[in-house]
Design a protein around this motif. Structure first.
Motif, PDB file in Angstrom:
ATOM      1  N   VAL A   3      96.794  49.182   8.841  1.00 52.14           N
ATOM      2  CA  VAL A   3      95.447  48.840   9.264  1.00 52.14           C
ATOM      3  C   VAL A   3      95.454  47.371   9.661  1.00 52.14           C
ATOM      4  N   SER A   4      95.026  47.083  10.880  1.00 52.66           N
ATOM      5  CA  SER A   4      94.961  45.704  11.365  1.00 52.66           C
ATOM      6  C   SER A   4      93.516  45.372  11.704  1.00 52.66           C
ATOM      7  N   ASP A   5      93.088  44.180  11.295  1.00 56.32           N
ATOM      8  CA  ASP A   5      91.731  43.720  11.566  1.00 56.32           C
ATOM      9  C   ASP A   5      91.765  42.353  12.234  1.00 56.32           C
ATOM     10  N   HIS A   6      90.904  42.165  13.204  1.00 55.80           N
ATOM     11  CA  HIS A   6      90.696  40.874  13.869  1.00 55.80           C
ATOM     12  C   HIS A   6      89.205  40.593  13.764  1.00 55.80           C
ATOM     13  N   VAL A   7      88.832  39.527  13.045  1.00 56.71           N
ATOM     14  CA  VAL A   7      87.425  39.182  12.856  1.00 56.71           C
ATOM     15  C   VAL A   7      87.204  37.778  13.404  1.00 56.71           C
ATOM     16  N   TYR A   8      86.373  37.669  14.416  1.00 54.69           N
ATOM     17  CA  TYR A   8      86.068  36.382  15.048  1.00 54.69           C
ATOM     18  C   TYR A   8      84.598  36.063  14.852  1.00 54.69           C
ATOM     19  N   ASN A   9      84.322  34.834  14.452  1.00 53.27           N
ATOM     20  CA  ASN A   9      82.945  34.353  14.330  1.00 53.27           C
ATOM     21  C   ASN A   9      82.785  33.124  15.220  1.00 53.27           C
ATOM     22  N   LEU A  56      78.594  29.344  17.285  1.00 53.04           N
ATOM     23  CA  LEU A  56      77.143  29.424  17.433  1.00 53.04           C
ATOM     24  C   LEU A  56      76.546  30.525  16.557  1.00 53.04           C
ATOM     25  N   HIS A  57      77.391  31.387  16.017  1.00 52.09           N
ATOM     26  CA  HIS A  57      76.944  32.495  15.177  1.00 52.09           C
ATOM     27  C   HIS A  57      76.729  31.996  13.752  1.00 52.09           C
ATOM     28  N   TYR A  58      75.842  32.632  13.034  1.00 53.37           N
ATOM     29  CA  TYR A  58      75.524  32.211  11.652  1.00 53.37           C
ATOM     30  C   TYR A  58      76.776  32.096  10.786  1.00 53.37           C
ATOM     31  N   ASN A  59      77.666  33.113  10.831  1.00 53.78           N
ATOM     32  CA  ASN A  59      78.861  33.094   9.976  1.00 53.78           C
ATOM     33  C   ASN A  59      79.898  32.068  10.426  1.00 53.78           C
ATOM     34  N   VAL A  96      88.386  32.647  12.710  1.00 54.23           N
ATOM     35  CA  VAL A  96      89.068  33.876  13.081  1.00 54.23           C
ATOM     36  C   VAL A  96      89.943  34.299  11.904  1.00 54.23           C
ATOM     37  N   ASN A  97      89.950  35.606  11.616  1.00 52.01           N
ATOM     38  CA  ASN A  97      90.785  36.176  10.548  1.00 52.01           C
ATOM     39  C   ASN A  97      91.632  37.287  11.155  1.00 52.01           C
ATOM     40  N   GLU A  98      92.913  37.262  10.883  1.00 53.97           N
ATOM     41  CA  GLU A  98      93.841  38.327  11.263  1.00 53.97           C
ATOM     42  C   GLU A  98      94.365  38.923   9.963  1.00 53.97           C
ATOM     43  N   MET A  99      94.123  40.214   9.755  1.00 51.56           N
ATOM     44  CA  MET A  99      94.533  40.865   8.509  1.00 51.56           C
ATOM     45  C   MET A  99      95.331  42.124   8.831  1.00 51.56           C
TER      46      MET A  99
END
Length: 168
Positions: free
Chosen positions: A26-32, A35-38, A46-49
């Motif tokens: 399982v690969s996840d890419h989370v970008y905030n 300008l976004h609240y988070n 950015v998180n790469e998991m």
């Protein structure tokens, strides 16, 4: 992958070995965006998991089946093992240059962590089934399981059952 080998030793006795291997990722890419609240407090993040799951199962059984006139007998004995390993990796980047650069390698500050864990299980099992004229049935089973998930003094436990049936 799931493979097996079966050998019929003599009439009524079969040996079977099953070996299976499962692997999933399982690969996840989370970008905030910054300008976004988070992403505001970190100027974008950015998180790469990646999580890898590996499972190996082996089972060997001997099964004896015999018919004696109106009576039938089935005896099963076996041994099973299972090993599970999970690997986890994460890379995090904060302070991104702009919204077009959504990669950990372009971040001002980079951090990472990784870990793995696993468990194993072993079982010894048996079952005896008897039937009379396909009308009266008696069955009993016993297995002893051990799991590395439990403390050493309570790692092993017995499990049994007895069943009677009358087919009216």
């Amino acid at each position: 992958a799931n493979q097996y080998l079966q050998a019929n030793i003599f009439d009524g006795l079969a040996l079977k070995t099953v070996l299976s291997y499962d692997n999933s990722q399982v690969s996840d890419h989370v970008y905030n965006n910054a300008l976004h609240y988070n992403g505001q407090a970190s100027n974008g993040s950015v998180n790469e998991m990646t999580t890898n799951y590996n499972k190996l199962v082996s089972s060997t059984t001997a099964n004896y089946t015999k018919q004696f006139g109106l009576s039938g007998l089935n005896i099963l004995a076996g041994f099973e093992t299972e090993k599970n390993v999970t690997d986890f990796q994460r890379a995090t980047g904060v302070d991104l240059g702009n919204s077009e650069l959504q990669s950990v390698s372009t971040a001002g500050t980079v951090s990472s962590n990784a870990y793995n864990w696993g468990n194993a299980m072993m079982s010894v099992l048996s079952r005896v089934e008897y039937n009379c004229n396909q009308r009266y049935f008696l069955s009993g089973s016993f297995r002893r399981d051990g799991s590395s998930k439990f403390f050493q003094t309570t790692r092993w436990g017995p499990f049994w059952s007895v069943v009677g049936l009358w087919h009216i």
